[in-house]
Design a protein around this motif. Structure first.
Motif, short mmCIF file in Angstrom:
data_model
loop_
_atom_site.label_atom_id
_atom_site.label_comp_id
_atom_site.label_asym_id
_atom_site.label_seq_id
_atom_site.Cartn_x
_atom_site.Cartn_y
_atom_site.Cartn_z
N UNK A 153 -13.92 -1.03 12.74
CA UNK A 153 -12.38 -1.40 14.09
C UNK A 153 -12.09 0.14 14.41
N UNK A 154 -12.30 0.45 13.88
CA UNK A 154 -11.67 1.97 14.06
C UNK A 154 -10.71 2.35 13.58
N UNK A 155 -10.06 1.36 12.22
CA UNK A 155 -8.59 1.49 11.94
C UNK A 155 -9.05 2.63 10.56
N UNK A 156 -8.62 3.60 10.73
CA UNK A 156 -9.12 4.56 9.91
C UNK A 156 -7.59 5.52 8.82
N UNK A 157 -6.85 4.80 9.50
CA UNK A 157 -5.45 5.52 9.42
C UNK A 157 -4.94 4.85 7.82
N UNK A 158 -4.89 5.61 7.33
CA UNK A 158 -4.94 4.89 5.03
C UNK A 158 -2.81 3.83 5.75
N UNK A 159 -2.23 4.64 6.06
CA UNK A 159 -0.91 3.73 6.66
C UNK A 159 -1.25 2.05 7.14
N UNK A 160 -2.29 2.50 7.98
CA UNK A 160 -2.53 1.42 9.01
C UNK A 160 -3.15 0.63 7.91
N UNK A 161 -4.08 1.07 7.37
CA UNK A 161 -5.11 0.13 6.39
C UNK A 161 -4.50 -0.33 5.87
N UNK A 162 -3.35 0.22 5.04
CA UNK A 162 -2.51 -0.48 4.09
C UNK A 162 -1.91 -1.49 3.51
N UNK A 163 -1.01 -1.18 5.66
CA UNK A 163 -0.24 -2.16 5.65
C UNK A 163 -0.98 -3.87 5.97
N UNK A 164 -2.32 -3.36 6.66
CA UNK A 164 -2.93 -4.96 6.89
C UNK A 164 -3.19 -5.49 5.35
N UNK A 165 -3.82 -4.32 5.33
CA UNK A 165 -4.15 -4.80 3.25
C UNK A 165 -2.70 -5.50 2.79
N UNK A 166 -1.75 -6.16 3.27
CA UNK A 166 -0.25 -6.76 2.23
C UNK A 166 -0.48 -7.78 2.83
N UNK A 167 -1.34 -8.11 3.70
CA UNK A 167 -1.09 -9.78 4.39
C UNK A 167 -2.37 -10.54 3.42
N UNK A 168 -3.01 -9.51 3.30
CA UNK A 168 -4.18 -10.18 2.59
C UNK A 168 -3.19 -10.60 1.12
N UNK A 169 -3.10 -9.57 0.67
CA UNK A 169 -2.29 -9.62 -0.90
C UNK A 169 -1.15 -10.87 -0.69
N UNK A 170 -0.23 -10.38 0.13
CA UNK A 170 -0.05 -11.99 0.74
C UNK A 170 -0.19 -13.56 -0.07
N UNK A 171 -1.16 -13.85 0.58
CA UNK A 171 -2.77 -14.48 0.42
C UNK A 171 -2.47 -14.68 -0.69
N UNK A 172 -3.43 -13.89 -1.14
CA UNK A 172 -3.81 -13.48 -3.13
C UNK A 172 -2.08 -14.27 -3.76
N UNK A 173 -1.49 -13.79 -3.40
CA UNK A 173 0.26 -13.78 -4.12
C UNK A 173 0.65 -15.54 -4.60
N UNK A 174 0.01 -15.51 -3.22
CA UNK A 174 0.35 -17.83 -2.39
C UNK A 174 -0.64 -18.09 -4.02
#
Length: 190
Positions: A153-174
């Motif tokens: 999806x052309x989201x290649x900036x590492x910082x943006x990828x890690x930021x978005x990953x944290x929404x998945x991590x939140x769901x996993x931690x729930x």
């Protein structure tokens, strides 16, 4: 062990390791603003904290304290996820996330020892470790697929990828917290 719902505890082990596998690579980006000296200070604090904890083993290497401490430790990931989402790519955010991780690491040896004592059967410990390794591998694979999808999806900036990953991590931690909480909830005998 009679008061721990084993099926949910096994799910907890799987999801906890899945969370770890998904989050593993993110710390390299999160910690980028920190000086290497901070890792030395953090390592010293970790060793001292874990050492002090050993003086409490006679009181806390039992099922009831284990449950309370583990539930408390599993609340900390919510704090570092929220911290990173509020202060992404900043020195303050990186330092706070690092400190929160160090707190969880202080309890690492204790949690491993207590779990071994509480689940004293070899076959049970084997099942717990198998779930942990499967979860870890799945987490690493999910992270790889997640990053690949972001790149498509052309989201290649590492910082943006890690930021978005944290929404998945939140769901996993729930899921992690729910399964652990349910594993420790008393139920009527049927």
């Amino acid at each position: 062990m009679r008061t721990i719902h084993l099926r949910f505890y096994l799910w907890y082990k799987l999801l906890n390791a899945l969370f770890l596998g998904c989050s593993l690579g993110s710390v390299f980006i999160i910690y980028a603003p920190l000086s290497p000296k901070i890792y030395s200070i953090g390592g010293i604090a970790l060793a001292i904290g874990a050492w002090f904890l050993t003086f409490l083993y006679a009181k806390i290497l039992k099922e009831k304290p284990y449950k309370v401490i583990l539930l408390g430790i599993e609340l900390i990931p919510f704090c570092y996820i929220l911290t990173y989402l509020l202060f992404p790519n900043t020195f303050f955010g990186a330092l706070l996330v690092y400190c929160l991780y160090q707190i969880t690491f202080i309890f690492g040896d204790y949690l491993g020892r207590a779990e071994t004592l509480i689940f004293a059967k070899n076959t049970l410990l084997s099942s717990l470790d198998k779930r942990k390794q499967i979860g870890y591998l799945l987490g690493l694979g999910i992270a790889f697929v997640f990053y690949t999808l972001l790149e498509s999806k052309n989201i290649t900036q590492k910082e943006s990828q890690i930021y978005l990953l944290h929404f998945l991590l939140f769901l996993l931690q729930c899921g992690v917290f729910f399964t652990l909480f349910y594993a420790f909830t008393k139920r009527k005998n049927v």
